[in-house]
Design a protein around this motif. Structure first.
Motif, mmCIF file in Angstrom:
data_model
loop_
_atom_site.group_PDB
_atom_site.id
_atom_site.type_symbol
_atom_site.label_atom_id
_atom_site.label_comp_id
_atom_site.label_asym_id
_atom_site.label_seq_id
_atom_site.Cartn_x
_atom_site.Cartn_y
_atom_site.Cartn_z
ATOM 1 N N GLY A 41 0.843 -1.021 0.017
ATOM 2 C CA GLY A 41 0.108 0.130 -0.093
ATOM 3 C C GLY A 41 1.007 1.275 -0.225
ATOM 4 O O GLY A 41 0.558 2.153 -0.819
ATOM 5 N N GLN A 42 1.979 1.180 0.868
ATOM 6 C CA GLN A 42 2.735 2.507 0.764
ATOM 7 C C GLN A 42 3.423 2.533 -0.579
ATOM 8 O O GLN A 42 3.767 3.323 -0.958
ATOM 9 N N ARG A 43 3.861 1.440 -1.190
ATOM 10 C CA ARG A 43 4.509 1.428 -2.581
ATOM 11 C C ARG A 43 3.604 1.952 -3.218
ATOM 12 O O ARG A 43 3.847 2.766 -4.339
ATOM 13 N N LEU A 44 2.323 1.668 -3.512
ATOM 14 C CA LEU A 44 1.315 2.206 -4.489
ATOM 15 C C LEU A 44 1.158 3.454 -4.264
ATOM 16 O O LEU A 44 1.201 4.511 -5.155
ATOM 17 N N HIS A 45 0.961 4.031 -3.081
ATOM 18 C CA HIS A 45 0.639 5.530 -2.867
ATOM 19 C C HIS A 45 1.969 6.345 -3.130
ATOM 20 O O HIS A 45 1.769 7.401 -3.830
ATOM 21 N N ALA A 46 3.245 5.808 -3.131
ATOM 22 C CA ALA A 46 4.157 6.527 -3.629
ATOM 23 C C ALA A 46 4.545 6.607 -4.942
ATOM 24 O O ALA A 46 4.939 7.608 -5.501
ATOM 25 N N LEU A 47 4.192 5.506 -5.625
ATOM 26 C CA LEU A 47 4.146 5.491 -7.239
ATOM 27 C C LEU A 47 3.184 6.405 -7.732
ATOM 28 O O LEU A 47 3.714 7.349 -8.714
ATOM 29 N N LEU A 91 2.312 -1.412 -14.433
ATOM 30 C CA LEU A 91 1.680 -0.089 -13.994
ATOM 31 C C LEU A 91 2.473 1.129 -14.108
ATOM 32 O O LEU A 91 1.862 2.085 -14.527
ATOM 33 N N GLU A 92 3.670 1.095 -13.790
ATOM 34 C CA GLU A 92 4.658 2.153 -13.698
ATOM 35 C C GLU A 92 4.576 2.573 -15.090
ATOM 36 O O GLU A 92 4.465 3.978 -15.502
ATOM 37 N N HIS A 93 4.645 1.798 -16.189
ATOM 38 C CA HIS A 93 4.877 2.422 -17.419
ATOM 39 C C HIS A 93 3.471 2.820 -18.234
ATOM 40 O O HIS A 93 3.689 3.868 -18.724
ATOM 41 N N ALA A 94 2.645 2.334 -17.626
ATOM 42 C CA ALA A 94 1.243 3.105 -18.108
ATOM 43 C C ALA A 94 1.086 4.232 -17.355
ATOM 44 O O ALA A 94 0.579 5.130 -17.954
ATOM 45 N N LEU A 95 1.500 4.750 -16.246
ATOM 46 C CA LEU A 95 1.327 5.776 -15.605
ATOM 47 C C LEU A 95 2.300 6.714 -16.105
ATOM 48 O O LEU A 95 2.016 8.015 -16.367
ATOM 49 N N THR A 96 3.307 6.309 -16.611
ATOM 50 C CA THR A 96 4.462 7.329 -17.415
ATOM 51 C C THR A 96 3.801 7.612 -18.759
ATOM 52 O O THR A 96 3.950 8.944 -18.767
ATOM 53 N N LEU A 97 3.401 7.070 -19.258
ATOM 54 C CA LEU A 97 2.497 7.340 -20.524
ATOM 55 C C LEU A 97 1.458 8.211 -20.394
ATOM 56 O O LEU A 97 1.373 9.344 -21.070
ATOM 57 N N TRP A 98 0.558 7.950 -19.246
ATOM 58 C CA TRP A 98 -0.448 8.906 -18.934
ATOM 59 C C TRP A 98 -0.033 9.984 -18.508
ATOM 60 O O TRP A 98 -0.473 11.243 -18.987
ATOM 61 N N THR A 99 1.218 10.355 -17.591
ATOM 62 C CA THR A 99 1.660 11.739 -17.465
ATOM 63 C C THR A 99 2.238 12.323 -18.574
ATOM 64 O O THR A 99 2.016 13.537 -18.823
ATOM 65 N N LYS A 100 2.715 11.743 -19.483
ATOM 66 C CA LYS A 100 3.370 12.364 -20.745
ATOM 67 C C LYS A 100 2.272 12.971 -21.557
ATOM 68 O O LYS A 100 2.359 14.056 -22.329
ATOM 69 N N ASP A 101 1.202 12.087 -21.609
ATOM 70 C CA ASP A 101 -0.195 12.620 -22.382
ATOM 71 C C ASP A 101 -0.496 13.826 -21.795
ATOM 72 O O ASP A 101 -1.288 14.598 -22.838
ATOM 73 N N LYS A 102 -0.454 14.028 -20.644
ATOM 74 C CA LYS A 102 -1.138 15.168 -19.921
ATOM 75 C C LYS A 102 -0.339 16.569 -20.069
ATOM 76 O O LYS A 102 -0.775 17.671 -20.219
ATOM 77 N N GLN A 103 0.848 16.159 -20.501
ATOM 78 C CA GLN A 103 1.953 17.461 -20.689
ATOM 79 C C GLN A 103 1.721 18.047 -21.999
ATOM 80 O O GLN A 103 1.171 17.688 -22.942
ATOM 81 N N GLY A 147 2.279 12.459 -9.930
ATOM 82 C CA GLY A 147 1.531 13.620 -9.549
ATOM 83 C C GLY A 147 -0.005 13.443 -9.150
ATOM 84 O O GLY A 147 -0.935 14.354 -9.200
ATOM 85 N N ILE A 148 -0.422 12.131 -8.823
ATOM 86 C CA ILE A 148 -1.457 11.734 -8.082
ATOM 87 C C ILE A 148 -1.581 11.647 -6.489
ATOM 88 O O ILE A 148 -0.908 10.939 -6.101
ATOM 89 N N HIS A 149 -2.405 12.586 -6.150
ATOM 90 C CA HIS A 149 -2.581 12.748 -4.721
ATOM 91 C C HIS A 149 -3.600 11.765 -4.099
ATOM 92 O O HIS A 149 -4.906 12.154 -4.342
ATOM 93 N N SER A 150 -3.301 10.551 -3.714
ATOM 94 C CA SER A 150 -4.151 9.405 -3.503
ATOM 95 C C SER A 150 -4.237 9.306 -1.858
ATOM 96 O O SER A 150 -3.558 9.580 -1.139
ATOM 97 N N SER A 151 -5.478 8.424 -1.560
ATOM 98 C CA SER A 151 -5.788 8.128 -0.166
ATOM 99 C C SER A 151 -6.056 6.687 -0.205
ATOM 100 O O SER A 151 -6.561 6.225 -1.487
ATOM 101 N N TRP A 163 -7.216 5.373 -3.791
ATOM 102 C CA TRP A 163 -8.172 5.956 -4.536
ATOM 103 C C TRP A 163 -8.187 7.538 -4.605
ATOM 104 O O TRP A 163 -7.310 8.200 -3.902
ATOM 105 N N TRP A 164 -8.504 8.331 -5.696
ATOM 106 C CA TRP A 164 -8.433 9.783 -5.890
ATOM 107 C C TRP A 164 -9.405 10.286 -6.803
ATOM 108 O O TRP A 164 -9.943 9.518 -7.645
ATOM 109 N N PRO A 165 -9.987 11.455 -6.376
ATOM 110 C CA PRO A 165 -10.943 11.994 -7.392
ATOM 111 C C PRO A 165 -10.136 12.534 -8.577
ATOM 112 O O PRO A 165 -9.186 13.154 -8.640
ATOM 113 N N GLU A 166 -10.601 12.364 -9.523
ATOM 114 C CA GLU A 166 -9.958 12.351 -10.988
ATOM 115 C C GLU A 166 -10.974 13.057 -12.037
ATOM 116 O O GLU A 166 -12.066 12.603 -12.321
#
Length: 331
Positions: free
Chosen positions: A253-259, A319-331, A264-268, A275-278
Motif C-alpha cells: 500500500g505504501q509503495r502504491l501510494h508513493a508510485l 503499472l509504472e509504464h502505463a502511468l508514465t505514458l499517462w503523465t506524458k499525455d497530460k503534458q 502527480g496523483i494525490h491518493s488516499s 483512490w483519488w478524485p480524477e
C-alpha cells in the motif's frame, strides 16, 4: 444489478484482449493457499461448523458471529429485518448498501463521510464502511461505539462494514475485548479481501444474539458450503500467514501510494487499494484499459479512480509504464 470491480469478461469483450492486469477489486492479489478438501465436504449438507465460528471469534475478537455467504448476503437481508426507517448511508461508499436500504419502505439519505456525526441524531439506521470503500477514509472506533449507543437508545442500528478492516485492526468495532456486542451495533467482516478468497463467498456478522438469530432465520439453512468452511477454518487459524501477509500488504500500500505520488496523483486509501478524485476519470480508465490494466472507475458524483495492488514485480512495472505514458499525455 450494480457494477463492481473484477468484471474481466466484460473487459475482454469490450477490448478484445485477455492479458489483463486486474487492479479493479482491492482484493489481496496473493490469496491464501487453500488446503485439500475432505471428500465428504462435497457429499454432506453443510452443517455450520462450530470450530469455524470459534476460529473467527478469535481472529476478529468478536463475541458473537454468524457465518454468511459473503457479507453481500447480510447487506441484502438486513433491510428486511426492520420496519420502515430513516437510513443514513455514508457517501461515497460501497453502493450495495444504499441500493438495498432504498428498498423495503425505508427512507434513504446519503451523507458525506465527514458529515456522518451530525447525521446520527436524524436517522434510525446509519451505515458506515470503515475503512471506507473507495476513499479509505475511516472513523475512530470510539466514535463508532458512541454513535451505536446513541442510535441504540432509540431502537436504532449502526451497521459497520469492515470488509477492508483486516489491515486496520485498531479501528475495528467488532473487537470487544471479551465483552458482549453492544446493543444496536452490527459489524460485517469479509474473508474475501484480506485472504484473497472472494470466490469462497464467506463473511461474518457480529451483533447481539437475538439479531443474529433473526438474520439466520431469514437467510435459511446451509448458507455456507462445506468446502468454504474448511478453507476458511485453515485460513483463520494460520497466524503465521496472517502476520506475514499483513506486513506485505502494508508495504504494498505504501509503495502504491508513493508510485502514484511520483506521477502527480494525490491518493488516499488502505493497504489494499488507493483512490483519488480524477477530473478525467473516464479518460484515465480508457488509457489504462488500452494498456491491458483494468482499474475501477467511479463515474458518478464520486468521480474518481481506485487501484488495487499488482500481484508481482512484472505487474508493478507494467503499472509504472502505463502511468508514465499517462503523465506524458497530460503534458
Amino acid at each position: 444489478m450494480l457494477e463492481h470491480g473484477g468484471n474481466l469478461r466484460q473487459a475482454a469483450l469490450r477490448y478484445g484482449r485477455n492479458d489483463w492486469l486486474d487492479l479493479s477489486t482491492g482484493i489481496n492479489p496473493e490469496w491464501y493457499p487453500a488446503p485439500a478438501i475432505a471428500d465428504n465436504a462435497w457429499h454432506r449438507l453443510p452443517e455450520p461448523d462450530p470450530a469455524l465460528v470459534q476460529a473467527a471469534q478469535a481472529y476478529y475478537g468478536a463475541p458473537q458471529l454468524l457465518p454468511v455467504a459473503g457479507t453481500q448476503a447480510a447487506i441484502q437481508a438486513l433491510p428486511r429485518l426492520r420496519r420502515p426507517s430513516r437510513v443514513a448511508v455514508a457517501a461515497p461508499s460501497y453502493a450495495e448498501h444504499a441500493h438495498h436500504w432504498a428498498q423495503h419502505g425505508h427512507t434513504l439519505h446519503q451523507v458525506p463521510y465527514d458529515a456522518l456525526g451530525s447525521a446520527v441524531a436524524e436517522c434510525d439506521v446509519m451505515v458506515v464502511v470503515n475503512p471506507n470503500n473507495p476513499t479509505g477514509a475511516s472513523v475512530p472506533r470510539e466514535c463508532l461505539l458512541d454513535w451505536a449507543a446513541q442510535l441504540s437508545a432509540r431502537g436504532g442500528w449502526l451497521v459497520v462494514d469492515e470488509a477492508f478492516g483486516d489491515t486496520a485492526l485498531q479501528a475495528s468495532a467488532a473487537a470487544q475485548g471479551g465483552y458482549g456486542m453492544p446493543d444496536g451495533l452490527i459489524v460485517l467482516r469479509s474473508v474475501g479481501k484480506f485472504f484473497g478468497l472472494a470466490g469462497l463467498r464467506l463473511g461474518f456478522v457480529a451483533a447481539q444474539p437475538a439479531l443474529l438469530d433473526a438474520l439466520a432465520d431469514l437467510l435459511g439453512p446451509w448458507t455456507v458450503s462445506g468446502p468454504a468452511q474448511q478453507v476458511a477454518l485453515a485460513a483463520l487459524r494460520d497466524t503465521a500467514w496472517q502476520q506475514r501477509t499483513l506486513a506485505q500488504l502494508r508495504a504494498g500500500g505504501q509503495r502504491l501510494h508513493a508510485l502514484l505520488a511520483a506521477h502527480g496523483i494525490h491518493s488516499s486509501g488502505s493497504a489494499l487499494f488507493q483512490w483519488w478524485p480524477e477530473a478525467r476519470a473516464e479518460a484515465f480508465h480508457e488509457h489504462m484499459a488500452r494498456q491491458g490494466i483494468w482499474v475501477r472507475l467511479f463515474p458518478s458524483a464520486a468521480r474518481g479512480i481506485r487501484l488495487g495492488l499488482p500481484p508481482d514485480e512484472a505487474g508493478w512495472q507494467r503499472l509504472e509504464h502505463a502511468l508514465t505514458l499517462w503523465t506524458k499525455d497530460k503534458q
